[in-house]
Design an enzyme around this catalytic site. Structure first.
Site, short mmCIF file in Angstrom:
data_model
loop_
_atom_site.label_atom_id
_atom_site.label_comp_id
_atom_site.label_asym_id
_atom_site.label_seq_id
_atom_site.Cartn_x
_atom_site.Cartn_y
_atom_site.Cartn_z
N CYS A 127 0.69 -1.24 -0.19
CA CYS A 127 0.01 0.42 0.07
C CYS A 127 0.71 0.84 0.27
O CYS A 127 1.51 0.99 0.23
CB CYS A 127 -0.96 -0.19 1.04
SG CYS A 127 -1.83 1.05 1.83
N ASN A 161 8.70 -1.22 -10.33
CA ASN A 161 7.86 -1.55 -11.69
C ASN A 161 6.88 -1.25 -11.69
O ASN A 161 5.98 -1.26 -11.29
CB ASN A 161 8.76 -2.85 -11.68
CG ASN A 161 8.27 -3.34 -12.67
OD1 ASN A 161 8.75 -2.93 -13.61
ND2 ASN A 161 6.89 -4.01 -13.49
N GLU A 162 6.59 -0.39 -12.48
CA GLU A 162 5.20 -0.20 -13.04
C GLU A 162 4.11 0.19 -11.86
O GLU A 162 2.87 -0.71 -11.45
CB GLU A 162 4.44 -0.48 -14.27
CG GLU A 162 5.29 -1.54 -15.43
CD GLU A 162 3.85 -2.62 -16.90
OE1 GLU A 162 3.49 -3.10 -15.94
OE2 GLU A 162 4.31 -2.59 -17.43
N GLU A 333 9.86 -2.17 -21.55
CA GLU A 333 9.43 -2.94 -22.39
C GLU A 333 9.12 -3.56 -23.40
O GLU A 333 8.00 -2.49 -23.79
CB GLU A 333 8.83 -3.88 -21.47
CG GLU A 333 9.81 -3.88 -19.56
CD GLU A 333 8.42 -4.54 -18.49
OE1 GLU A 333 7.26 -4.95 -18.62
OE2 GLU A 333 8.94 -4.08 -17.23
N GLU A 381 4.53 -16.52 -15.74
CA GLU A 381 4.74 -15.88 -17.38
C GLU A 381 5.51 -17.02 -18.65
O GLU A 381 6.42 -16.83 -19.51
CB GLU A 381 6.05 -14.67 -17.34
CG GLU A 381 4.79 -13.63 -16.65
CD GLU A 381 5.51 -12.23 -16.38
OE1 GLU A 381 6.80 -12.31 -16.40
OE2 GLU A 381 5.02 -11.47 -15.96
N GLN A 382 4.73 -18.95 -18.35
CA GLN A 382 5.70 -19.42 -19.02
C GLN A 382 5.03 -19.58 -20.35
O GLN A 382 6.15 -19.83 -21.29
CB GLN A 382 5.12 -20.81 -18.76
CG GLN A 382 5.48 -20.76 -16.91
CD GLN A 382 5.49 -22.39 -16.85
OE1 GLN A 382 5.49 -23.74 -17.35
NE2 GLN A 382 5.01 -22.98 -15.53
C1 GAL Z 1 5.23 -6.24 -17.62
C2 GAL Z 1 5.60 -6.55 -16.52
C3 GAL Z 1 7.19 -7.27 -16.48
C4 GAL Z 1 6.09 -8.50 -16.93
C5 GAL Z 1 5.40 -8.17 -18.45
C6 GAL Z 1 4.76 -9.11 -18.87
O1 GAL Z 1 3.85 -5.63 -17.10
O2 GAL Z 1 6.55 -4.94 -15.54
O3 GAL Z 1 7.10 -7.71 -15.11
O4 GAL Z 1 5.55 -8.73 -16.08
O5 GAL Z 1 4.62 -7.26 -17.87
O6 GAL Z 1 4.37 -8.99 -19.91
#
Ligand code: GAL
Length: 672
Positions: A127, A161-162, A333, A381-382
């Site tokens: 939070c 991150n994000e 990314e 995330e495989q």
């Molecule tokens: C983004 C995230 C990454 C990864 C990616 C997968 O939102 O920052 O760590 O999870 O998605 O598409």
């Protein structure tokens, strides 16, 4: 070409590269055996990559138990990557607090709108208001910054991150409640001022002190919209202050290294300009396949663009983050193949990774980093592609990056994106306002703004995105699709500027307190155009109203306003209801649209508006899109048929040619 540099000269060498396209990748050394690192680093450099981002989820590897640090693996990973010739972007690991920390301090966990605690086991489980978490986040950031702040291989930092991923900006914890009360006290000074702003004489909502105020969740009916918008503002400010703590620490221990944060596609849960003020480079994460599936287009259009994505969504976000980063922007990314997280996860067409990379560069991005180096055979995330398959064989994305790296060297260095002639206003508080008070199911301000952007992009015109604080000099046209809360100061500067203006429905319709302006909407806009909005209605999609614009009748739905005006009527409603009432009005300076034109109507309106503002445009480009960066011209074909590139006869093609195959890119220079 990619010779390893010595430790000493690497930092300077990297700084000199600014202004040309650079490529990078997201890498997780902690996820792979040590014996793979050297080869991975070597192959990255061989591919033409110069940046590598690491560390943003590595907290439990750095500090497996409270106060016990194991830095050796990270020291070594940075050394291996750096010695191979890569510049490291080091992420602070605060998006993934470790289990021991959560167990010790459960009040760092966020609480959802139902009041349910969101538990450990994935990421972003904190939070923003937790005082304990702020201390812990500062502690780990400081530890990392002290250790690597002057490491010659670390060239930039990413905070967290994000922010906002997995719907984590709004938390309904006790810590959030406490912080919200403090925020309200600071904003209003007295509780009576807050009562007035919130209109608490309505429904007996009066408060005697700030300590009585609760968060706006789990109510019987909707809260007063001012309560809600204040909660959104508060949550937004929490992100800014959370981020700022880390930035300050990084600046102290790692001077001269830029700090970035990786933002997300279309996120309007917090004011990105405000977070952008504190960082050096805005970056964002480009996932156009999921963006299409979750996006604004009809099912038919989604089917058509399934493997290429919405032709304007990514470009619009590039332009947004160029504004957030005040001109300095990266892609942190870039999707390299199918992802795992959307409702459906289709493969991009072959060639799209290359197209997206060039699109980014055309829109002013200086570095594109792919997510991720190698597909993970384990965990969440495989199904998410990498540049490499799980067994380290090259995948399609790798081949396309290799092509970009080969094409890159044909381009002149130092071309910068110039200021556009057209600016489109994105105001985050206005988005909070529409969210708090939509007045119609499915009213989607983000989608409307993207429709307007798209209508301009289809005519081959470059756009800047601006906030209300922006310098307006040089713009010929300012377009505000959804400026619900218009600042009097912005309107005054717009009036004094040389720009013409086009406003969408609801512009100026709320004050900062979320009230109807004293003299009725459009509030301060009345200084530009003489009109009043006396009634609004939201309309269901199954009902359309005819609007006569020029000699053509167009169907609109979704939103209609009743306008009283002395200005020229440019379009009128022609259905049985209030026949002849104005739909679009205008004078020499400004135009206002009291409904939601789409498709051909919007395209025609935009074409006429560009002409009126003296901006050169092209006939509708269909599935082709254009962009300019300095003297470089770019064309991108999102269609399934070859397309002719509208280059002048003098064009000198550096990449591609006059006829562009589907999913292909052309880059050229030409004498004007
Ligand atoms: C983004 C995230 C990454 C990864 C990616 C997968 O939102 O920052 O760590 O999870 O998605 O598409």
């Amino acid at each position: 070409m990619h010779k390893p540099l010595t430790k000493q000269n690497r930092f300077d060498a990297a700084r000199k590269d600014a202004g040309m396209l650079e490529l990078g990748v997201c890498y997780y050394p902690e996820q792979w055996p040590r014996e793979k690192w050297d080869e991975d680093a070597r192959r990255m450099v061989e591919l033409g990559l110069t940046w590598v981002r690491i560390g943003e989820f590595a907290w439990s590897h750095i500090e497996p138990q409270s106060g016990t640090f194991q830095w050796e693996w990270m020291d070594e990973a940075i050394e291996v990557l750096g010695c191979a010739g890569l510049k490291v972007i080091l992420g602070t690991p605060t998006a993934a607090p470790p289990k021991w920390l959560v167990d010790r301090y459960p009040d760092i966990l966020p609480v959802d709108a139902r009041g349910v605690v969101r538990k450990f086991g994935a990421r972003r489980h904190y939070c923003f208001s937790s005082r304990r978490y702020r201390l812990e986040a500062a502690r780990i950031t400081e530890a990392m910054a002290r250790r690597y702040g002057d490491n010659p291989f670390v060239h930039a930092w990413q905070t967290d991150n994000e922010y906002g991923d997995h719907d984590t900006i709004h938390s309904y914890s006790d810590e959030a409640k406490r912080a919200f009360r403090e925020w309200l006290a600071a904003r209003y000074g007295t509780v009576e001022a807050m009562n007035r702003a919130w209109g608490t004489q309505f429904w007996s909502m009066h408060y005697n002190s700030f300590d009585e105020v609760d968060l706006p969740n789990n109510l019987v009916e909707e809260p007063t919209p001012t309560h809600l918008v204040d909660y959104y503002r508060f949550s937004s400010d929490q992100v800014k202050s959370f981020n700022k703590v880390q930035v300050d620490i990084l600046r102290r221990h790692s001077p001269g290294r830029p700090v970035t944060h990786n933002f997300m596609n279309q996120n309007t849960d917090f004011d990105h300009y405000k977070v952008g003020e504190d960082i050096d480079i805005a970056s964002w994460d480009v996932y156009p396949m999921g963006g299409l599936i979750n996006g604004r287009l009809s099912d038919e259009e989604k089917a058509r663009y399934l493997r290429v994505g919405d032709p304007d969504q990514t470009a619009f976000n590039h332009d947004i983050y160029r504004a957030v980063g005040r001109g300095r922007v990266w892609v942190m990314e870039q999707q390299p193949g199918p992802v795992n997280w959307a409702a459906h996860n289709q493969s991009p067409a072959d060639g799209m990774v290359r197209l997206w990379t060039w699109l980014a560069y055309a829109h002013g991005i200086d570095m594109v980093s792919y997510f991720r180096w190698r597909q993970a055979p384990f965990a969440q995330e495989q199904f998410h592609a990498g540049l490499l398959l799980p067994n380290s064989e090259v995948d399609q994305g790798y081949l396309e990056v290799a092509q970009v790296a080969e094409e890159m060297v044909r381009l002149p260095e130092g071309e910068a994106r110039e200021k556009a002639e057209v600016a489109i206003v994105l105001d985050y508080e206005s988005r909070f306002a529409t969210r708090a008070l939509p007045q119609g199911q499915g009213y989607a301000a983000s989608a409307i703004a993207l429709d307007w952007y798209s209508a301009i992009a289809r005519l081959g015109v470059d756009v800047d995105v601006i906030g209300q604080h922006a310098d307006l000099s040089g713009y010929k046209l300012v377009v505000a699709p959804d400026l619900v809360i218009a600042d009097a100061d912005f309107i005054a500067r717009l009036k004094a500027s040389g720009a013409k203006a086009l406003f969408g429905p609801r512009s100026g319709s709320k004050t900062r307190e979320m009230h109807i302006p004293a003299d009725l909407p459009p509030g301060p806009l009345a200084d530009l155009l003489d009109f009043r909005v006396t009634r609004v209605e939201s309309l269901p999609e199954y009902h359309c109203e005819p609007v006569l614009y020029g000699n053509t009748s167009h169907a609109v739905t979704g939103w209609r306003e009743l306008i009283r005006t002395t200005e020229t009527m440019l379009a009128t409603f022609e259905g049985g209801h209030r026949q002849g009432s104005p739909a679009i009005i205008g004078n020499a300076k400004a135009r206002y649209v009291g409904t939601l034109p789409r498709g051909e109507f919007l395209s025609k309106l935009m074409g006429d508006t560009l002409g009126w503002a003296n901006v050169n445009s092209l006939p509708d480009l269909g599935d082709l899109r254009l962009a300019r960066r300095g003297k470089l011209h770019f064309a991108f074909n999102y269609g399934s048929m070859p397309a002719a590139v509208p280059a002048s006869p003098t064009a000198d093609f550096l990449v591609g040619g006059r006829e562009l195959a589907p999913v292909d890119v052309a880059i050229w220079t030409q004498t004007p």
